[in-house]
Design a protein around this motif. Structure first.
Motif, PDB file in Angstrom:
ATOM      1  N   MET A   1       0.840  -1.173   0.000  1.00 50.56           N
ATOM      2  CA  MET A   1       0.000   0.000   0.000  1.00 50.56           C
ATOM      3  C   MET A   1       0.888   1.239   0.000  1.00 50.56           C
ATOM      4  N   TYR A   2       0.559   2.164  -0.861  1.00 52.80           N
ATOM      5  CA  TYR A   2       1.323   3.391  -0.995  1.00 52.80           C
ATOM      6  C   TYR A   2       0.495   4.587  -0.551  1.00 52.80           C
TER       7      TYR A   2
ATOM      8  N   ILE B   1       6.309  10.281  -0.343  1.00 48.61           N
ATOM      9  CA  ILE B   1       5.850   8.948  -0.725  1.00 48.61           C
ATOM     10  C   ILE B   1       6.268   7.968   0.366  1.00 48.61           C
ATOM     11  N   GLU B   2       5.342   7.073   0.723  1.00 43.81           N
ATOM     12  CA  GLU B   2       5.694   6.012   1.670  1.00 43.81           C
ATOM     13  C   GLU B   2       5.060   4.711   1.212  1.00 43.81           C
ATOM     14  N   GLN B   3       5.707   3.620   1.591  1.00 47.51           N
ATOM     15  CA  GLN B   3       5.159   2.298   1.312  1.00 47.51           C
ATOM     16  C   GLN B   3       5.181   1.484   2.591  1.00 47.51           C
ATOM     17  N   GLU B   4       4.010   1.157   3.081  1.00 47.30           N
ATOM     18  CA  GLU B   4       3.779   0.223   4.184  1.00 47.30           C
ATOM     19  C   GLU B   4       4.925   0.090   5.185  1.00 47.30           C
TER      20      GLU B   4
ATOM     21  N   TRP C   1       9.691   1.944   3.508  1.00 42.21           N
ATOM     22  CA  TRP C   1      10.564   3.030   3.088  1.00 42.21           C
ATOM     23  C   TRP C   1       9.731   4.278   2.857  1.00 42.21           C
ATOM     24  N   PHE C   2      10.414   5.413   2.831  1.00 35.99           N
ATOM     25  CA  PHE C   2       9.765   6.660   2.441  1.00 35.99           C
ATOM     26  C   PHE C   2      10.720   7.456   1.579  1.00 35.99           C
TER      27      PHE C   2
ATOM     28  N   ALA D   1      13.051   0.407  -1.599  1.00 37.22           N
ATOM     29  CA  ALA D   1      12.390   1.223  -2.622  1.00 37.22           C
ATOM     30  C   ALA D   1      12.541   0.614  -4.006  1.00 37.22           C
TER      31      ALA D   1
ATOM     32  N   SER E   1       9.789  -1.499  -5.533  1.00 37.06           N
ATOM     33  CA  SER E   1       8.478  -0.918  -5.837  1.00 37.06           C
ATOM     34  C   SER E   1       8.591  -0.005  -7.049  1.00 37.06           C
TER      35      SER E   1
ATOM     36  N   TYR F   1       7.177   2.898  -7.614  1.00 38.96           N
ATOM     37  CA  TYR F   1       7.354   4.309  -7.283  1.00 38.96           C
ATOM     38  C   TYR F   1       8.750   4.583  -6.747  1.00 38.96           C
ATOM     39  N   GLY F   2       9.280   3.650  -6.022  1.00 37.91           N
ATOM     40  CA  GLY F   2      10.639   3.805  -5.525  1.00 37.91           C
ATOM     41  C   GLY F   2      11.643   3.769  -6.656  1.00 37.91           C
TER      42      GLY F   2
END
Length: 174
Positions: A1-2, A48-51, A54-55, A76, A79, A81-82
Motif C-alpha cells: 500500500m502506498y 511517498i511512503e510504502q507500508e 521506506w519513504f 524502494a 516498488s 514508485y521507488g
C-alpha cells in the motif's frame, strides 16, 4: 500500500493534496506533477511512503532539478514508485549503466533461462540497504540531515509534516 502527497509552500503556509502516481513513469513526470501544484514556483515536496518499508521525499523548487531522498534504497527498488526515484546518479552509477547480469559471464548450468539462482539477490546487492540521496533536502525547512536519517519509515511523513507545521493539512488528505 502506498501513500503519496504533495505539499506546496505558499504565502499562506503549506497546502496539501493527495496524488495518484499511476501515470507517472519517470522522475521528470514526477517533477512536472509537483510544478503543476505550485504555479508561483514555490517549494513543493512530494512525500511517498510504502507500508512502513521506506519513504521518499522529492523536492522541487521552481525549474531547478528535483532533489531526492530515499530512506532505504533496496526496499524502494522493489516498488515501482521507488524505482522511478532511484536514478543512476542517485545510486552513484554511470548514467544508462545496466545493472543486470553480464551476459558473457553467465554460467549456463541448466537453470531456467540461464539465470543463476542468486540473480535476484545480486540485483539487490547492487543497491544499498540504507538511505540515498540528498539528506540535507529539508535543512532550510527545519529538519536536519541527522533528524531525517533517524526517521522511522512507519511515521516519517507525519514527523516531517509536523516539523514543517503542515501536519493538519497532510492529515486531511490521508
Amino acid at each position: 500500500m502506498y501513500f503519496a502527497a504533495l505539499l506546496a509552500r505558499t504565502e499562506d503556509g503549506w497546502e496539501a493534496s493527495d496524488t495518484e502516481l499511476d501515470d507517472v513513469e519517470t522522475l521528470s513526470d514526477l517533477a512536472d506533477l509537483a510544478r503543476e501544484a505550485s504555479p508561483d514556483d514555490d517549494t513543493v515536496l512530494v512525500l511517498i511512503e510504502q507500508e512502513d518499508a521506506w519513504f521518499g521525499v522529492v523536492r522541487v523548487d521552481g525549474e531547478e532539478d528535483p532533489r531526492i531522498y530515499v530512506s532505504d534504497a533496496a526496499a524502494a527498488r522493489r516498488s515501482a514508485y521507488g524505482e522511478l526515484m532511484l536514478t543512476d546518479e542517485l545510486l552513484g552509477r554511470e548514467p544508462g549503466a545496466d545493472d543486470g547480469p553480464d551476459l558473457d559471464a553467465l554460467n549456463l548450468d541448466g537453470t531456467e533461462d540461464g539465470e543463476s539462482e542468486d540473480a535476484e539477490d545480486d540485483a539487490d546487492d547492487a543497491v544499498p540497504h540504507s538511505p540515498v540521496g540528498d539528506s540535507a533536502i529539508l535543512d532550510d525547512l527545519g529538519i536536519s540531515e541527522k533528524e531525517l536519517r533517524a526517521l522511522d519509515a512507519e511515521d516519517a511523513l507525519s514527523a516531517i509534516a509536523e516539523a514543517l507545521g503542515a501536519s493538519e493539512v497532510l492529515e486531511t488528505v490521508r
